[in-house]
Write a protein that holds these residues in place. Structure first.
Motif, PDB file in Angstrom:
ATOM      1  N   ALA A 139      -1.322  14.495 -20.393  1.00  0.00           N
ATOM      2  CA  ALA A 139      -1.798  13.007 -20.994  1.00  0.00           C
ATOM      3  C   ALA A 139      -0.396  12.499 -21.499  1.00  0.00           C
ATOM      4  O   ALA A 139      -0.257  12.399 -22.787  1.00  0.00           O
ATOM      5  CB  ALA A 139      -2.887  13.065 -21.904  1.00  0.00           C
ATOM      6  N   TYR A 140      -0.046  11.641 -20.767  1.00  0.00           N
ATOM      7  CA  TYR A 140       1.586  11.291 -21.319  1.00  0.00           C
ATOM      8  C   TYR A 140       1.288   9.822 -21.854  1.00  0.00           C
ATOM      9  O   TYR A 140       0.108   9.005 -21.656  1.00  0.00           O
ATOM     10  CB  TYR A 140       2.456  10.769 -20.104  1.00  0.00           C
ATOM     11  N   ALA A 141       2.107   9.526 -22.943  1.00  0.00           N
ATOM     12  CA  ALA A 141       2.064   8.387 -23.662  1.00  0.00           C
ATOM     13  C   ALA A 141       3.491   7.568 -23.252  1.00  0.00           C
ATOM     14  O   ALA A 141       4.519   8.131 -23.591  1.00  0.00           O
ATOM     15  CB  ALA A 141       1.947   8.584 -24.874  1.00  0.00           C
ATOM     16  N   PRO A 142       3.330   6.298 -22.756  1.00  0.00           N
ATOM     17  CA  PRO A 142       4.452   5.503 -22.593  1.00  0.00           C
ATOM     18  C   PRO A 142       5.461   5.496 -24.064  1.00  0.00           C
ATOM     19  O   PRO A 142       4.793   5.069 -24.914  1.00  0.00           O
ATOM     20  CB  PRO A 142       4.256   4.268 -22.121  1.00  0.00           C
ATOM     21  N   ASP A 143       6.754   5.787 -23.955  1.00  0.00           N
ATOM     22  CA  ASP A 143       7.434   5.609 -25.016  1.00  0.00           C
ATOM     23  C   ASP A 143       9.073   5.476 -24.922  1.00  0.00           C
ATOM     24  O   ASP A 143       9.206   5.746 -23.576  1.00  0.00           O
ATOM     25  CB  ASP A 143       7.240   6.898 -26.066  1.00  0.00           C
TER      26      ASP A 143
END
Length: 249
Positions: A139-143
């Motif tokens: 579950a990736y988080a844009p950063d």
């Protein structure tokens, strides 16, 4: 002549267009884009990668229509698909574009076109099986993932950290990342009472691929201080920890 077929290929990493630019171009040319649900548009705000494929085509007596599948990979690992209908069956013969959220709506719109009755049905077998849209494992988080790569590699103290090619790939192409602690088989370090933790730093690249770096934090040092090492695979990280614990033992 009717030719049902389907191909799929991800946009290459060097493509100058971001996923939102592909969406803007599609909405800009579709006559009915204002009918798309607000929920769909909100989900597309977090698109990370884009895939497009020609789904089927029909050409006869100067009339033609094509259907395209446009898929966006989202930061949460899910995907949104929009179906585009392109045809020249209007009164003036100009090319027209329409967009739909599912195949049922697309099929209904296609059936209304004034085309000969031998227009291929969408249920006919395709000549080439479509490539599945890859589903991320995380579950990736844009950063600022490139900065995270830099900080991770800077604190690595092992003499054989990930090679330069891998580092350059992540610095230039990582869009989002996720950190998770890895558990598994007991290690000699744990049995010896040493502090030991293994973390996976997973990165989602612009072309939809996933690449991970593995970080070991431990106290298997002569003076018992904490040390950080980074490896390109889980196996390499676990083997390095075993070797260090064996040396101290």
């Amino acid at each position: 002549m009717s030719v049902p077929y389907e191909t799929a290929a991800y946009e290459p990493a060097e493509s100058p267009e971001a996923p939102e630019e592909h969406l803007a171009r599609l909405l800009g040319r579709a006559l009915n884009s204002f009918e798309l649900p607000d929920e769909t548009m909100v989900r597309l705000d977090c698109a990370l990668a884009y895939d497009s494929s020609l789904h089927s085509a029909h050409h006869s007596a100067g009339l033609h229509r094509e259907t395209y599948r446009h898929t966006w990979l989202l930061a949460d690992g899910s995907a949104v698909t929009l179906w585009e209908l392109v045809h020249n069956t209007g009164p003036d013969g100009h090319l027209e574009h329409e967009v739909y959220v599912d195949e049922e709506e697309l099929r209904a719109a296609t059936s209304r076109l004034p085309l000969p009755p031998d227009t291929p049905d969408f249920e006919l077998p395709v000549l080439v099986q479509p490539s599945p849209v890859p589903q991320p494992r995380h579950a990736y988080a844009p950063d600022d993932s490139a900065d995270h790569v830099r900080r991770l590699l800077r604190r690595a103290e092992n003499p054989d950290p990930p090679d330069g090619d891998l580092a350059r790939l992540l610095l230039g192409s990582a869009l989002a990342h996720e950190i998770t602690q890895a558990f598994g088989r007991p290690s000699r370090a744990a049995q010896a009472g040493l502090s030991y933790a293994l973390y996976e730093h997973a990165f989602l690249l612009r072309d939809g691929r996933e690449v991970s770096l593995w970080e070991v934090e431990h106290t298997a040092t002569p003076d018992g201080r904490h040390m950080c090492e980074v490896y390109p695979s889980e196996e390499a990280a676990r083997e390095a920890m075993e070797r260090r614990a064996a040396t101290l033992g």
